[in-house]
Design a protein around this motif. Structure first.
Motif, mmCIF file in Angstrom:
data_model
loop_
_atom_site.group_PDB
_atom_site.id
_atom_site.type_symbol
_atom_site.label_atom_id
_atom_site.label_comp_id
_atom_site.label_asym_id
_atom_site.label_seq_id
_atom_site.Cartn_x
_atom_site.Cartn_y
_atom_site.Cartn_z
ATOM 1 N N ALA A 1 0.460 -0.829 0.073
ATOM 2 C CA ALA A 1 -0.260 -0.196 -0.175
ATOM 3 C C ALA A 1 1.133 1.175 -0.193
ATOM 4 N N VAL A 2 1.763 0.839 0.730
ATOM 5 C CA VAL A 2 2.533 2.823 1.420
ATOM 6 C C VAL A 2 3.461 1.990 -0.485
ATOM 7 N N ASN A 3 3.987 1.565 -1.108
ATOM 8 C CA ASN A 3 4.505 1.802 -2.761
ATOM 9 C C ASN A 3 3.415 2.048 -3.322
ATOM 10 N N LEU A 4 2.303 2.291 -3.076
ATOM 11 C CA LEU A 4 1.342 2.523 -4.170
ATOM 12 C C LEU A 4 1.012 3.771 -4.145
ATOM 13 N N TRP A 5 1.022 4.254 -2.879
ATOM 14 C CA TRP A 5 1.109 5.574 -2.392
ATOM 15 C C TRP A 5 0.747 6.235 -3.114
ATOM 16 N N ALA A 6 0.120 7.390 -3.767
ATOM 17 C CA ALA A 6 0.211 8.434 -4.900
ATOM 18 C C ALA A 6 -0.650 9.501 -4.448
ATOM 19 N N HIS A 7 -0.668 10.479 -5.365
ATOM 20 C CA HIS A 7 -1.750 11.537 -4.979
ATOM 21 C C HIS A 7 -1.924 11.820 -6.618
ATOM 22 N N PRO A 8 -3.188 11.671 -6.643
ATOM 23 C CA PRO A 8 -4.682 11.161 -5.992
ATOM 24 C C PRO A 8 -4.047 9.521 -5.900
ATOM 25 N N GLN A 9 -4.977 8.628 -5.153
ATOM 26 C CA GLN A 9 -4.240 7.602 -4.535
ATOM 27 C C GLN A 9 -5.459 6.264 -5.607
ATOM 28 N N PRO A 10 -4.351 5.562 -5.932
ATOM 29 C CA PRO A 10 -5.237 4.208 -6.310
ATOM 30 C C PRO A 10 -5.826 3.546 -5.702
ATOM 31 N N ILE A 11 -6.839 4.196 -5.724
ATOM 32 C CA ILE A 11 -7.965 3.152 -4.245
ATOM 33 C C ILE A 11 -8.492 1.668 -4.763
ATOM 34 N N TRP A 12 -8.341 1.451 -6.234
ATOM 35 C CA TRP A 12 -8.972 0.010 -6.470
ATOM 36 C C TRP A 12 -7.143 -0.687 -6.439
#
Length: 236
Positions: A62-73
């Motif tokens: 989750a941390v590695n994929l954390w971005a803005h905007p967040q890829p929630i799915w």
């Protein structure tokens, strides 16, 4: 000795026997928090994530994929795939919780992680050899208490101070947590045949990581391991 005194002693025995794993758990929790802080996660977000989703592998994803905007799915899907192993872990633990009231069984499953699950099953085997009731809840609670509190406290601390650090991956602490898993694997080793699904999952995940962009190595490794385990069980 009264039942309360016995339960208290077993609780502290569980905490004491799980303490050596903190050598790997503590720095890894800090690394998770620091990486999250550098990705823009607040200490409160890290506290909520680690407190509600007590599973290190999916939290790192989750941390590695954390971005803005967040890829929630994407985060939710990858988290589910990584945590799907808990379904099998819970199924392995369920027979020993069958006679336990839900108010105790559900918290036991909530706090279940790879380390507490492995130590809980090892304790089950020890007690069965002695002719004692299989599941030792006070011992298991002691294991979970020390692992859970250490993980969330140091991950939260890492997130709070994360922006102050550089590239924490260069520190070399990343090998500490895999070392803990190798110790757990050694204690549960039943031969190469039983470990075949793990090996296939590892090889497929590594190959997919090299060939495909993104986080597709997670579902690829999980599904291939499950497939091998399913077909092996059907052939017996």
């Amino acid at each position: 000795m009264t039942e309360n005194e016995s339960s208290r002693l077993e609780f502290f025995r569980g905490a004491r026997e799980s303490a050596p794993m903190l050598i790997g758990l503590l720095p890894f929790a800090m690394i998770l928090g620091v990486q999250g802080g550098q990705k823009g996660m607040s200490w409160l977000e890290m506290l909520l994530m680690t407190g509600m989703n007590f599973a290190g592998g999916s939290e790192f994803a989750a941390v590695n994929l954390w971005a803005h905007p967040q890829p929630i799915w994407l985060i939710a899907t990858v988290t589910f795939m990584i945590n799907s192993r808990h379904i099998l872990m819970g199924a392995a633990l369920a027979p020993f919780l069958r006679d336990m009231p839900l108010k105790k069984a559900l918290p036991a499953l909530f706090f279940m992680c790879d380390e507490s699950w492995a130590m809980g099953l090892a304790e089950v085997r020890r007690r069965q050899a002695l002719g004692l009731p299989s599941f030792n809840l006070p011992f298991y609670a002691g294991v979970c208490a020390i692992l859970y509190s250490t993980w969330i406290v140091f991950a939260t601390l890492g997130a709070a101070v994360g922006p102050l650090f550089g590239d924490v991956a260069a520190w070399g602490f990343g090998m500490a947590f895999p070392a803990v898993f190798l110790v757990l694997l050694r204690g549960m080793w039943k031969g190469f045949s039983a470990a075949l699904p793990w090996l296939v999952s590892l090889l497929v995940a590594a190959l997919t990581y090299r060939l495909a962009p993104g986080a597709w190595y997670v579902p690829a490794g999980a599904l291939s391991g499950l497939a091998v385990a399913y077909f092996r069980s059907g052939s017996k």
